[in-house]
Design a protein around this motif. Sequence first.
Motif, PDB file in Angstrom:
ATOM      1  N   ILE A 142       0.783  -1.210  -0.111  1.00 30.51           N
ATOM      2  CA  ILE A 142       0.019  -0.064   0.031  1.00 30.51           C
ATOM      3  C   ILE A 142       0.974   1.254   0.116  1.00 30.51           C
ATOM      4  O   ILE A 142       0.705   2.164  -0.841  1.00 30.51           O
TER       5      ILE A 142
ATOM      6  N   GLN B 297      -3.262  -9.278  -3.896  1.00 32.35           N
ATOM      7  CA  GLN B 297      -3.376  -7.882  -3.474  1.00 32.35           C
ATOM      8  C   GLN B 297      -2.547  -7.047  -4.581  1.00 32.35           C
ATOM      9  O   GLN B 297      -2.846  -6.026  -4.891  1.00 32.35           O
TER      10      GLN B 297
ATOM     11  N   LEU C 111      -4.331  -3.891  -6.590  1.00 32.84           N
ATOM     12  CA  LEU C 111      -3.603  -2.732  -6.520  1.00 32.84           C
ATOM     13  C   LEU C 111      -3.207  -2.425  -7.897  1.00 32.84           C
ATOM     14  O   LEU C 111      -3.471  -1.274  -8.079  1.00 32.84           O
TER      15      LEU C 111
END
Lengths: 169, 275
Positions: free
Chosen positions: A48, B8, B12
């Motif tokens: 992230i 993920q 993303l």
Amino acid sequence: MRYFFPLLLALLLVVFQITVPDIIFSGKIGVELSLVLVIYAGFYLGFIEGAILSFILGFFLDCLTGTISGLFTLLYGMTFIVAALFSLRVYAEEFSLIAVFTFACSLMESVLIIFFYRLIYGVNMVHDIVSVFIPQALLVGILSPALFKIFHTIEVLLNAGYTKSAERF
Amino acid sequence: MLLPKKYQIIILASILVILSLVMVSYSVKHPEKSGFFRRLVLATVAPLEGMVNASIKELGDLWTRYIFLIGLEEENRNLKKRNDQLRGRVIQYQEGYLEAQRLRKILELKEQIKYRTAVANVLGRNQFLSSRTIVINKGTSQGILVGMPVVSTQAVVGRIIETSWNVSKVLLIIDENSNIDAIVQGNRAQGILQGNGPRGCNLKYVHKMDDVRKGDAVISSGMGGIFPKGLLLGVVTGVSKKDADLFQKIEVTPSVDFAKLEEVMVFLIGKEADR
């Protein structure tokens, strides 16, 4: 504050890379420090935060240099993803590996820039490959191991207390 | 997150790519619109860029004036110091004189021109990869809009491609993305002047039959709606004709020294300004 300083440093890095190398190399070639930071983020940062950092770096660079908005945002996003996927399969600690991977990424980025300029503006920049893009990729590849060390030191300083990522080196 | 790392990345990746592609397509469809965040970044960075440039200049001055003198005799050092102080003062006066000269030239040019104009200082130069731009200290608050032509006392500098409240970005004529409808002053041969990065510009689509020679001036044709007719763009420095080609290859050196550009003038004309 934890997120403000990296943001400020990212902005300063982009300002530095578009002004200082321009003076040293008289605008002939650029040193894309931000690309090395994106690769570093792909290798060592969380998904992230690495993705957000890459996105912001690309956006800053778009605002300050590119005439096609979102081009560097897209390229940096793609580079981050490739670096992150690469780091899952390879133990990316070797300096030579970092240098070669950065060189390859820089070259790939140049090819995509040429492709997008051709596609959107019809500008042919193929003649710049040998005189501009390859020297740039070589330079950034050679500098990348030292830059990784610097980024790592800054990361440790910023994350004083968050030593988890620091222990990986 | 509960998803495996691999997924993920895929999620993303998709978000990043889609978002960036939306930005690219919006930028291509609406090149004249700079969003709030772009304006904000431009406005924030302009003083930073100015500071970096000023610091580098100061460091260069420090090196040439002081560090270089280490190792000389004390008396010599004192004399040099005094000399430097005096030289500094002379340079200061010279700078003031030169600035006045430049401003006078701009003022004279301003009086000759029938358009409304705005004089601006160059804050920074960005020459990175494919992009060749400068940042100036005037923006929408001073009436600057995207597309307005920018000139110096010598010739055309470029056009405004992005504006913030008090700063604007100028696309230089040497940027590979810059295309200006131009004519060769001597024989009126018409072509498109395209930027060629550090190598200057190329005048394209000029027929092989047209007699273009080294030293001919290239001026704006007035077509294209951005640059008024008759503005100097550069001088022809190379002409080559190949049998197989329909057009000749003409190299043009811009009349502006972009590395030494300090003040520019923006013509307050264009579709949006006329409204």
